[in-house]
Design an enzyme around this catalytic site. Structure first.
Site, mmCIF file in Angstrom:
data_model
loop_
_atom_site.group_PDB
_atom_site.id
_atom_site.type_symbol
_atom_site.label_atom_id
_atom_site.label_comp_id
_atom_site.label_asym_id
_atom_site.label_seq_id
_atom_site.Cartn_x
_atom_site.Cartn_y
_atom_site.Cartn_z
ATOM 1 N N SER A 22 -2.026 -47.627 -18.417
ATOM 2 C CA SER A 22 -1.106 -47.045 -19.398
ATOM 3 C C SER A 22 0.317 -47.465 -19.115
ATOM 4 C CB SER A 22 -1.223 -45.524 -19.309
ATOM 5 O OG SER A 22 -0.161 -44.913 -19.993
ATOM 6 N N TYR A 76 -1.796 -37.047 -14.208
ATOM 7 C CA TYR A 76 -2.472 -38.029 -15.063
ATOM 8 C C TYR A 76 -1.884 -39.423 -14.834
ATOM 9 C CZ TYR A 76 -2.894 -41.041 -19.106
ATOM 10 O OH TYR A 76 -3.069 -42.151 -19.898
ATOM 11 N N LYS A 125 -3.419 -43.186 -13.027
ATOM 12 C CA LYS A 125 -3.392 -44.563 -13.536
ATOM 13 C C LYS A 125 -2.776 -45.501 -12.489
ATOM 14 C CE LYS A 125 -5.488 -43.710 -17.317
ATOM 15 N NZ LYS A 125 -6.894 -44.102 -17.424
HETATM 16 C C1 UD1 Z 1 2.108 -40.386 -23.233
HETATM 17 C C2 UD1 Z 1 2.124 -41.591 -22.319
HETATM 18 C C3 UD1 Z 1 0.860 -42.375 -22.480
HETATM 19 C C4 UD1 Z 1 -0.324 -41.489 -22.268
HETATM 20 C C5 UD1 Z 1 -0.282 -40.375 -23.294
HETATM 21 C C6 UD1 Z 1 -1.462 -39.457 -23.083
HETATM 22 C C7 UD1 Z 1 4.389 -42.506 -21.967
HETATM 23 C C8 UD1 Z 1 5.444 -43.466 -22.436
HETATM 24 N N1 UD1 Z 1 3.252 -42.476 -22.680
HETATM 25 O O1 UD1 Z 1 2.268 -40.825 -24.523
HETATM 26 O O2 UD1 Z 1 0.832 -43.404 -21.531
HETATM 27 O O3 UD1 Z 1 -1.507 -42.209 -22.412
HETATM 28 O O4 UD1 Z 1 0.923 -39.633 -23.091
HETATM 29 O O5 UD1 Z 1 -1.416 -38.350 -23.943
HETATM 30 O O6 UD1 Z 1 4.549 -41.819 -20.989
HETATM 31 N N2 UD1 Z 1 5.873 -35.859 -30.381
HETATM 32 C C9 UD1 Z 1 6.471 -34.936 -31.185
HETATM 33 N N3 UD1 Z 1 5.727 -33.871 -31.629
HETATM 34 C C10 UD1 Z 1 4.418 -33.701 -31.277
HETATM 35 C C11 UD1 Z 1 3.808 -34.658 -30.450
HETATM 36 C C12 UD1 Z 1 4.562 -35.728 -29.990
HETATM 37 O O7 UD1 Z 1 7.652 -35.060 -31.526
HETATM 38 O O8 UD1 Z 1 3.819 -32.693 -31.696
HETATM 39 C C13 UD1 Z 1 6.635 -37.022 -29.900
HETATM 40 C C14 UD1 Z 1 6.776 -37.106 -28.406
HETATM 41 O O9 UD1 Z 1 7.908 -36.409 -27.963
HETATM 42 C C15 UD1 Z 1 6.881 -38.614 -28.202
HETATM 43 C C16 UD1 Z 1 6.081 -39.202 -29.354
HETATM 44 O O10 UD1 Z 1 5.947 -38.173 -30.311
HETATM 45 O O11 UD1 Z 1 8.208 -39.006 -28.367
HETATM 46 C C17 UD1 Z 1 4.709 -39.659 -28.931
HETATM 47 O O12 UD1 Z 1 4.079 -38.612 -28.216
HETATM 48 P P1 UD1 Z 1 2.543 -38.694 -27.794
HETATM 49 O O13 UD1 Z 1 1.721 -39.087 -28.964
HETATM 50 O O14 UD1 Z 1 2.213 -37.418 -27.111
HETATM 51 O O15 UD1 Z 1 2.474 -39.902 -26.770
HETATM 52 P P2 UD1 Z 1 3.368 -40.204 -25.459
HETATM 53 O O16 UD1 Z 1 3.892 -38.945 -24.889
HETATM 54 O O17 UD1 Z 1 4.311 -41.278 -25.800
#
Ligand code: UD1
Length: 340
Positions: A126, A151, A155
């Site tokens: 990841s 987690y 990795k």
């Molecule tokens: C993270 C990890 C990824 C891991 C994954 C597992 C990083 C860069 N990435 O992904 O390696 O496999 O977790 O779950 O560390 N968001 C919102 N509202 C929500 C959900 C998410 O605003 O309800 C935003 C988050 O703040 C983020 C983006 O959407 O900025 C993506 O979030 P998400 O889909 O959870 O993935 P990551 O956190 O990037």
């Protein structure tokens, strides 16, 4: 026909990879414990490819079961190892469970893989290993940062375990694939992401909100140092990601790897903000999304997107789908499973 073991083959990325392997003429054996997947996914795979993969329900934490499995299947030409737990928050609550589930299992499998005639191994890693990188886009040479969660640590440690094994087992060949943010679903809408409970990831939360299962999406923070203040990520269509696994595996089978342990970033190279993802969803679905700005989520990095040159040139793979196409496929999948 070469036989490939896919652990976690009924999960989100695993199931799409099984489809691509079968499309390329591989015979697939799936191991899955169904802890975060459904047996119905097997029917979805068969409906797309007209082939039913061999399936064994097996808990990889049971070392003896793993040994027995490999005794029964000593003709395996490669292993793609997806099976792992992946909820960042849950891993903070249950660290030992995560270390056991993600690392013991890896060790048991690697012990067996090193005994095979064809010790080809692909590992699900990841971009989380980079944390908040100093420089964007993120190359494979960016330093691995102290992990933010158990987690993420699994990795990092997983990569180290494989690297150390490759140093002393010359016939072992491994590739660690560092995924950015996989989203979307197969174009048939017969397989896709199936989060259990409230989705933690952005895209399933968006599609479930639009489908009426959730009231409102919380956008976690709009005061980041990014163009619109919301976090930036590299969202990659899961089918593009799945195809990269087949290419990486073929590279090992053909003996084309430059060293017996390689890493590749898998992303599009394009960073999209949370608001851009919402806009893309609204455009392709024609629906307004109910969302609000909420406080930052602990542990989020502000920006992460991939430098794709290594994968593009050395693997000879690049993404095909746009963010809009990925969002549309995610929405079609959500509509299909909700009968909308
Ligand atoms: C993270 C990890 C990824 C891991 C994954 C597992 C990083 C860069 N990435 O992904 O390696 O496999 O977790 O779950 O560390 N968001 C919102 N509202 C929500 C959900 C998410 O605003 O309800 C935003 C988050 O703040 C983020 C983006 O959407 O900025 C993506 O979030 P998400 O889909 O959870 O993935 P990551 O956190 O990037």
């Amino acid at each position: 026909m070469k036989k490939i073991l896919v652990t976690g083959g009924l999960g989100f990325i695993g199931s799409h990879t099984v489809v691509e392997l079968q499309n390329e003429g591989f015979e697939v054996v799936i191991i899955d414990d169904l802890s975060n997947s459904s047996i119905d996914v097997l029917d979805g795979i068969e409906a797309i490819t007209n082939q039913k993969p061999i399936f064994e329900r097996l808990d990889l934490k049971n070392k003896l079961d793993v040994e027995q499995f490999f005794q029964n299947h000593n003709d395996i030409s490669g292993v793609i190892h997806f099976a792992a737990s992946k909820a960042v928050g849950e891993s903070v609550e249950k660290p030992l469970w995560y270390y056991e589930n993600n690392l013991n299992t890896l060790i048991y499998i690697l012990k067996e893989v090193t005994r095979l005639n064809a010790s080809n191994f692909i590992f699900s890693s990841s971009c989380t290993v980079y944390g908040q990188a100093e420089e964007l886009p993120i190359t494979e040479n960016s330093p691995v940062k102290l992990a933010e969660s158990p987690y993420g640590n699994t990795k990092q440690i997983g990569e180290e375990i494989i690297k150390d094994t490759c140093k002393v087992v010359p016939h072992m060949n491994a590739i660690a694939l560092r995924y950015f943010n996989p989203i979307g679903a197969h174009s048939s809408a017969k397989i896709g992401e199936l989060p259990i409970g409230v989705p933690q990831n952005l895209v399933p939360f968006i599609t479930q909100t639009a489908a009426g299962l959730r009231d409102c999406l919380s956008v976690f923070g709009d005061d980041y140092p990014t163009p619109d203040g919301t976090c930036v990520r590299d969202y990659i269509h899961v089918v593009d990601l799945a195809k990269a696994h087949v290419v990486a595996l073929q590279r090992l089978i053909d003996g084309k790897n430059d060293s017996n342990y390689e890493t590749f970033n898998l992303g599009t190279g394009v960073g999209s903000s949370v608001l851009e993802v919402i806009q893309s969803f609204e455009k392709v679905s024609g629906l307004p999304l109910n969302y609000k700005i909420a406080p930052r989520r602990e542990g989020d990095v502000n920006s992460a997107y991939a430098h794709t040159e290594k994968a593009n040139t050395i693997l000879g793979w690049k993404t095909q789908s746009t963010l809009d196409e990925a969002m549309l496929s995610a929405w079609n999948w959500e509509k299909n499973i909700r009968n909308l």
